[in-house]
Design a protein around this motif. Structure first.
Motif, short mmCIF file in Angstrom:
data_model
loop_
_atom_site.label_atom_id
_atom_site.label_comp_id
_atom_site.label_asym_id
_atom_site.label_seq_id
_atom_site.Cartn_x
_atom_site.Cartn_y
_atom_site.Cartn_z
N SER A 134 9.90 2.40 3.09
CA SER A 134 10.78 3.55 2.34
C SER A 134 11.43 4.33 3.37
N GLY A 135 11.23 4.15 4.66
CA GLY A 135 12.01 4.85 5.56
C GLY A 135 11.35 6.30 6.26
N ASN A 136 10.06 6.39 5.84
CA ASN A 136 9.34 7.37 6.43
C ASN A 136 8.67 7.09 7.64
N ALA A 137 8.74 7.99 8.64
CA ALA A 137 8.42 7.77 9.88
C ALA A 137 7.01 8.47 10.21
N GLY A 138 6.06 7.97 10.95
CA GLY A 138 4.89 8.69 11.19
C GLY A 138 3.85 9.11 9.93
N VAL A 139 3.95 7.93 8.97
CA VAL A 139 2.95 8.14 7.93
C VAL A 139 1.69 7.16 8.09
N PHE A 140 0.69 7.29 7.12
CA PHE A 140 -0.37 6.78 7.04
C PHE A 140 -0.79 5.73 5.85
N VAL A 141 -1.38 4.71 6.12
CA VAL A 141 -1.90 3.63 5.07
C VAL A 141 -3.28 3.46 5.57
N ALA B 213 0.76 -1.09 -0.07
CA ALA B 213 0.18 -0.05 0.05
C ALA B 213 0.62 1.15 0.00
N THR B 214 0.58 2.26 -0.73
CA THR B 214 0.94 3.70 -0.80
C THR B 214 0.83 4.24 0.92
N SER B 215 2.00 4.62 1.37
CA SER B 215 1.69 5.52 2.62
C SER B 215 1.75 7.06 2.18
N TYR B 216 1.13 7.77 2.99
CA TYR B 216 0.93 9.14 2.93
C TYR B 216 1.46 9.93 4.07
N ASP B 217 1.56 11.20 3.90
CA ASP B 217 2.32 12.01 5.09
C ASP B 217 0.87 12.83 5.55
N VAL C 142 4.07 9.16 -0.02
CA VAL C 142 5.40 9.43 0.32
C VAL C 142 6.31 8.08 0.29
N GLY C 143 5.60 7.05 0.11
CA GLY C 143 6.17 5.73 0.29
C GLY C 143 5.24 4.31 -0.08
N THR C 144 5.90 3.41 0.68
CA THR C 144 5.33 1.94 0.30
C THR C 144 5.49 1.30 1.59
N VAL C 145 4.36 0.42 2.03
CA VAL C 145 4.43 -0.44 3.13
C VAL C 145 3.99 -1.92 2.45
N HIS C 146 4.85 -2.89 2.58
CA HIS C 146 4.66 -4.09 1.96
C HIS C 146 4.10 -5.06 2.86
N PRO C 147 3.18 -6.09 2.08
CA PRO C 147 2.65 -6.95 3.04
C PRO C 147 3.45 -7.61 3.88
N GLY C 148 2.75 -8.32 4.91
CA GLY C 148 3.17 -9.02 6.00
C GLY C 148 3.16 -8.45 7.39
N THR C 149 3.72 -8.69 8.26
CA THR C 149 3.63 -8.23 9.78
C THR C 149 4.25 -6.92 9.78
N ASN C 150 3.21 -6.12 10.21
CA ASN C 150 3.90 -4.60 10.47
C ASN C 150 3.17 -3.90 11.78
N TYR C 151 4.01 -2.86 12.16
CA TYR C 151 3.62 -2.36 13.42
C TYR C 151 2.73 -1.00 13.05
N PHE C 152 1.88 -0.73 14.08
CA PHE C 152 1.16 0.44 13.63
C PHE C 152 0.64 0.97 14.97
N TRP D 280 -7.37 5.26 8.96
CA TRP D 280 -6.14 5.29 8.09
C TRP D 280 -5.05 4.97 9.50
N ALA D 281 -4.32 4.09 9.27
CA ALA D 281 -3.34 3.49 10.28
C ALA D 281 -2.00 4.14 10.38
N LYS D 282 -1.45 4.72 11.38
CA LYS D 282 0.14 5.38 11.25
C LYS D 282 0.86 4.29 11.84
N THR D 283 1.88 4.40 10.87
CA THR D 283 3.12 3.38 11.06
C THR D 283 4.21 4.18 10.55
N ASP D 284 5.39 3.34 10.38
CA ASP D 284 6.63 3.71 9.67
C ASP D 284 6.80 2.89 8.57
N ASP D 285 6.70 3.52 7.36
CA ASP D 285 6.97 2.70 6.11
C ASP D 285 8.28 1.86 5.60
#
Length: 79
Positions: free
Chosen positions: A52-59, A5-9, A15-25, A45-50
């Motif tokens: 792509s190296g971006n912190a505090g973004v949303f998917v 999924a695309t991540s958004y500021d 701003v980036g991408t979050v890949h499938p699998g286990t992620n922290y929100f 929208w869930a707040k995470t670090d993507d």
């Protein structure tokens, strides 16, 4: 996450991408932007670090397992 999924500021710029699998929100928020993929749609929208190296973004919650259309994901805190 069940798919990439695309991540958004916070201004909803891609701003980036979050890949499938286990992620922290951290938490989730309801926003005016709607994301739709097939039969799934959501304004939460869930707040995470993507990945792509971006912190505090949303998917979109559309790509998180366990939620329903236009509902927050159960068990994930509201920001």
């Amino acid at each position: 996450m069940w798919r990439s999924a695309t991540s958004y500021d916070s201004a909803h710029r891609p701003v980036g991408t979050v890949h499938p699998g286990t992620n922290y929100f951290y938490c989730q928020v309801e926003r005016t932007q709607r994301e739709t993929y097939g039969k799934w749609t959501n304004v939460w929208w869930a707040k995470t670090d993507d990945d792509s190296g971006n912190a505090g973004v949303f998917v979109s919650d559309v790509y998180l397992t366990g939620g329903k259309n236009d509902q927050p994901v159960p068990g994930l805190a509201v920001c």
